[in-house]
Scaffold this motif. Structure first.
Motif, short mmCIF file in Angstrom:
data_model
loop_
_atom_site.label_atom_id
_atom_site.label_comp_id
_atom_site.label_asym_id
_atom_site.label_seq_id
_atom_site.Cartn_x
_atom_site.Cartn_y
_atom_site.Cartn_z
N THR A 164 0.86 -1.18 0.00
CA THR A 164 0.00 0.00 0.00
C THR A 164 0.90 1.24 0.00
OG1 THR A 164 -0.04 0.15 2.41
CG2 THR A 164 -1.73 -1.26 1.36
N ALA A 165 0.30 2.39 -0.19
CA ALA A 165 1.08 3.63 -0.15
C ALA A 165 1.75 3.80 1.20
CB ALA A 165 0.17 4.83 -0.45
N GLN A 166 1.03 3.41 2.26
CA GLN A 166 1.60 3.53 3.61
C GLN A 166 2.76 2.55 3.80
OE1 GLN A 166 -1.63 3.21 2.88
NE2 GLN A 166 -2.53 5.15 3.60
N GLU A 167 2.61 1.35 3.27
CA GLU A 167 3.68 0.36 3.40
C GLU A 167 4.90 0.74 2.58
OE1 GLU A 167 1.07 -3.68 4.38
OE2 GLU A 167 1.42 -3.07 2.28
N GLN A 168 4.67 1.30 1.39
CA GLN A 168 5.79 1.77 0.58
C GLN A 168 6.55 2.87 1.33
OE1 GLN A 168 6.95 0.67 -2.37
NE2 GLN A 168 8.53 2.24 -2.63
N GLU A 202 7.87 0.25 -6.87
CA GLU A 202 8.38 -0.01 -5.52
C GLU A 202 9.90 0.07 -5.48
OE1 GLU A 202 8.83 -3.91 -2.59
OE2 GLU A 202 7.07 -3.77 -3.89
#
Length: 480
Positions: A164-168, A202
């Motif tokens: 997700t954007a947060q995980e990236q 990523e």
């Protein structure tokens, strides 16, 4: 500004054939060491030392730099590192192929490739990992990459999904934190899970973080077989898009149908270098590769040797087809029964290995797996095999040029200050060897036989081989 020499130095080598790491011609001279530094080179007949070594007829060179190690946890578990020192290695880069000693995964997350590193629990972050290595005092110098698999496992709820954007953002922040702690770059293992699930966006995001720190991206590319050309271009594209310096790990072309493709992959590397991208590569001088046992390869590769197996340790050192025949099953089924396990894959061409080594950007990396019960002989013999078989016997290049690939080139690529060269003021990482006899002895059947012809190895001025100093003299080398 020069400093006056002391009346008495710690160590002098007399009448050595000095190969300084630059690639230039050797010269006969004396070399003096005081503390951890080289303090004089030349005709030093008027200088005395507490220890003098008559090096006549032998080569004195900078200690070798192994750019591709998996010894991360061995500094804790087996700190003598005899497989390094006995072949002249004084510095190693760990954290390759996407797996590293830190950061640790979230509870419940894991990856098969982490088993390559050892049994010690991974460290919470790069700062405590490097601090622990410093506390224990390493035998040789060590610099660390942070593994991309570790970043996924530490930051993602499902490391096999797209981030997700947060995980990236969390991965990029954790990479930033690791680089600030002293990591020299990050590594990807795109042929393994979970690294193989990563897409370009990523990887480019992470590479941009590394580029801001003038750090590297080293990559075990996505495919070293039928799609090797596309896999090389993918990693070069990550470098172009991010401006991140790039190293292709243990470059090879596997399976007979792909032998010869290195002509194209090396040409692609040359084009990228001509365009201004910093690109290097490393190799080990053997026609067999080694990693975890992958059942999907069992029928594709004619000969596979098992290096370790958790449920069947008695199979270590045996060929997979013999095990399958004994068990009355096909090789894929046998491979699955052996998991988790490691293997050597005999699927490379010796002529192509030699072609890759001759590329001007190519360094030597052992890719040794010290945690294997029956390891690939590259663990104990890579550097001496280059000196003996590739240089003395095959004449692929001069000894001076080969030593440059093992010393000054990796020091420059990885930003190791005052390493990889013989010069006044440089750190006294040194190897003394007999150029007429130096050779690897490790074989597929007896992979832990030490090399011959290495007469002495010093790290920061202190002996590590054949006799080690009372205190381990290596240092943790952090990014500048």
């Amino acid at each position: 500004m020069s400093h006056p020499l002391p009346d008495m130095t710690d160590l002098i080598f007399r009448n050595a054939e000095l190969i300084d790491g630059s690639g230039g011609e050797r010269r006969r001279a004396d070399l003096a060491v005081q503390g951890d530094r080289i303090v004089a080179i030349g005709e030093l007949g008027g200088l005395r030392a507490r220890q003098e070594i008559d090096a006549r007829g032998r080569v004195l060179a900078p200690g070798f730099i192994d750019v591709h190690g998996h010894d991360d946890l061995m500094f804790v578990e087996r700190p003598d590192l005899r497989w390094k020192t006995s072949q002249g290695i004084t510095t190693v880069i760990v954290g390759n192929c996407g797996v590293s000693g830190a950061p640790a995964p979230r509870p419940g997350n894991t990856a098969a490739a982490l088993a390559l590193l050892g049994e010690t629990p991974l460290f919470a972050g790069m700062a405590p990992f490097l601090a622990e290595l410093e506390r224990r005092r390493p035998m040789i110098n060590v610099a660390a990459l942070v593994g991309h698999a570790n970043l996924r496992l530490a930051c993602m709820d499902d490391p096999l999904a797209a981030p997700t954007a947060q995980e990236q953002a969390a991965m990029e922040n954790l990479l930033e934190e690791s680089l600030r702690a002293g990591a020299v770059g990050f590594s990807t293992g795109l042929a393994y899970e979970p690294g193989g699930r990563a897409g370009l966006a990523e990887l480019q995001g992470l590479a941009r973080v590394a580029a801001r720190h003038r750090a590297l991206h080293t990559s075990h590319i996505r495919n070293e077989g039928d799609a090797v050309e596309q896999a090389v271009r993918e990693v070069l594209e990550i470098g172009r898009a991010s401006g991140c310096a790039t190293v292709l790990s243990h470059h090879k072309c596997m399976m007979p149908a792909n032998w010869g493709k290195s002509r194209n992959t090396l040409a692609d590397i040359d084009r990228a270098r001509a365009d201004g991208l910093e690109v290097g590569l490393d190799m080990y001088p053997y026609p067999g590769s080694s990693t975890i046992l992958i059942p999907e390869r069992a029928e594709l590769i004619e000969r596979i040797r098992v290096t370790w197996s958790q449920p069947h340790p008695e199979c270590s050192g045996r060929d997979l087809d013999d095990i399958a025949r004994e068990w009355g099953c096909d090789k894929t089924t046998a491979a699955r029964r052996l998991l988790p396990a490691g293997a050597i894959y005999f699927a490379m061409d010796e002529a192509e290995v030699q072609r890759i080594f001759q590329h001007p950007g190519c360094m030597v990396g052992s890719d040794g797996l010290p945690n294997d019960a029956h390891p690939h002989p590259r663990l104990w013999g890579s550097f001496t095999r280059v000196l003996g078989r590739f240089v003395r016997e095959a004449g692929l290049m001069t000894l001076e040029a080969a030593i440059a690939r093992m010393t000054s080139l990796p020091a420059r690529v990885y930003g190791l200050q005052d390493r990889g060269r013989l010069g006044v003021g440089a750190h006294a990482d040194l190897v003394l060897f007999d150029p007429a006899s130096v050779a690897d002895q490790a074989t597929w059947e007896q992979p832990t036989l030490p090399s011959i012809g290495i007469e002495g190895v010093w790290v920061n001025g202190a002996s590590v081989f054949p006799d080690a100093a009372a205190a381990r003299p290596g240092r943790v080398l952090r990014s500048a």
